[in-house]
Design an enzyme around this catalytic site. Structure first.
Site, PDB file in Angstrom:
ATOM      1  CE1 TYR A 163      37.314  29.799  48.527  1.00  0.00           C
ATOM      2  CE2 TYR A 163      39.562  28.802  48.226  1.00  0.00           C
ATOM      3  CZ  TYR A 163      38.179  28.738  48.211  1.00  0.00           C
ATOM      4  OH  TYR A 163      37.611  27.524  47.888  1.00  0.00           O
ATOM      5  CD  GLN A 190      39.197  26.848  42.050  1.00  0.00           C
ATOM      6  OE1 GLN A 190      38.228  27.677  42.259  1.00  0.00           O
ATOM      7  NE2 GLN A 190      40.545  27.332  41.528  1.00  0.00           N
ATOM      8  CB  SER A 191      35.738  24.816  48.511  1.00  0.00           C
ATOM      9  OG  SER A 191      34.285  24.789  49.631  1.00  0.00           O
ATOM     10  CG  ASN A 192      31.241  26.059  44.288  1.00  0.00           C
ATOM     11  OD1 ASN A 192      31.676  26.992  43.465  1.00  0.00           O
ATOM     12  ND2 ASN A 192      31.298  24.669  43.574  1.00  0.00           N
ATOM     13  CB  CYS A 251      35.523  27.420  50.943  1.00  0.00           C
ATOM     14  SG  CYS A 251      36.236  25.895  52.024  1.00  0.00           S
TER      15      CYS A 251
END
Ligand SMILES: Cc1ncc(COP(=O)(O)O)c(C=O)c1O
Length: 333
Positions: free
Chosen positions: A117, A76-78, A80
């Protein structure tokens, strides 16, 4: 500080707001005056801190004639999400290596950043197990792309190298400019401390412009000592890059690890309280993984009397609110 000697894209549209949080200050006893730096409102899809770092990292990629970006983060990377967002603006393909840091949490139909994404059109997503060597995994992807005739550029997790951390040295200078304009004296600054670029860059920037503001990092995963060592190492590298002729020392780096709970991204009661307090008193949305735990630290430190009475304390809001939608059960009472 001389930022103009480095390649830099201009993603910012001026300063982010620095504003008082009067209702939250009163709710916490009224003895401490709380302020917030709204980096959640930075440009880039759904906002957040990485845009400042990516101004430098993506400019470096373009200066190196890259035609695609490889980066990594948690599922759940911000970071990325924002790397993908700015890659789209630059018309670069973006490949994501995503680590399932808490096993069993990967869900291909997840909400939050994982959903974004797809909306933003990641060129590829590779899901890897917790503990995977992410640097090696990105290098493998980059080799595959090179074999296809592409020129990939690797941006490290969180864009936390000396190039990316310069973005937060810029932020420190911006804050000092705003405080001078507002004729406001801030004694303490609270920042989330994860991959360390935000914390390190801020320490270096404050040193570079003689800000004399105490900075405390609130850890989101690591224990105090290893995190302080990570922040110090990156701060020294960033200060060297910016040719700051003042020494960064261990005394400049303070981290609190009491608000991590069971681990990275695992919800805590104090995070839930902090998210609800910011939302209900100030209409500000935090996130459950970074800014929510950092705010839990801020609230606890205020309650404990950590700051002298009458202090002005600034909280850096680094964004991340899309991840709230992946934690809806935690907020149903
Ligand atoms: C919303 C948010 N806040 C804070 C951080 C922590 O910043 P850093 O990784 O530079 O320590 C991150 C990192 O991913 C983030 O996404």
């Amino acid at each position: 500080m001389k930022f103009t000697q480095f390649p830099r894209r201009q993603y910012l549209k001026g300063n982010t707001p620095l504003e008082a949080m009067p209702r939250l200050s009163v709710a916490l006893g009224g003895d401490i005056n709380l302020f917030v730096k709204r980096d959640d409102l930075l440009p880039g899809a759904a906002g957040g801190n990485k845009t400042r770092k990516l101004e430098f990292c993506i400019a470096d990629a373009l200066a190196n004639n890259a035609d695609c970006i490889v980066t990594c983060g948690a599922i759940q990377s911000n970071h990325c999400r924002l790397t993908l967002s700015w890659s789209n603006v630059e018309q670069l393909d973006c490949h994501l290596i995503l680590e399932e840091r808490v096993s069993g949490t990967y869900d291909k139909n997840a909400s939050g950043n994982h959903f974004l994404y797809d909306v933003l059109g990641a060129k590829s997503k590779t899901i890897v197990d917790a503990g995977t060597d992410m640097v090696a995994a990105m290098e493998t992807k980059a080799s595959e792309l090179r074999a296809e005739g592409k020129s990939p550029y690797i941006i490290p997790g969180g864009a936390s190298n000396a190039i990316g951390a310069m973005g937060y040295a810029v932020c420190a200078e911006e804050i000092m400019g705003q405080l001078n304009e507002m004729q406001l004296n801030i004694e303490h600054l609270i920042v989330p401390s994860g991959s360390a670029g935000t914390h390190s860059g801020m320490v270096v920037g404050m040193l570079g412009c003689s800000g004399n503001v105490d900075i405390s990092g609130i850890n989101v995963s690591k224990k105090k000592q290893p995190q302080e060592a990570n922040v110090l190492k990156l701060a020294i590298e960033t200060a060297e890059k910016l040719e700051i002729h003042k020494e960064v020392t261990a005394n400049d780096i303070v981290c609190f690890d009491e608000y991590v709970g069971e681990g990275y991204s695992v919800a805590t009661d104090s995070m839930i309280e902090a998210v609800e307090m910011f939302a209900q008193h100030e209409s500000i949305l935090l996130d459950p993984v970074y800014s929510g735990k950092a705010a839990a630290g801020l609230i606890d430190l205020v309650r404990k009397g950590h700051f002298p009475s009458g202090s002005n304390v600034l909280f850096l809001h680094t964004g991340g609110s899309p991840v709230l939608f992946q934690y809806m059960d935690s907020f149903r009472h």
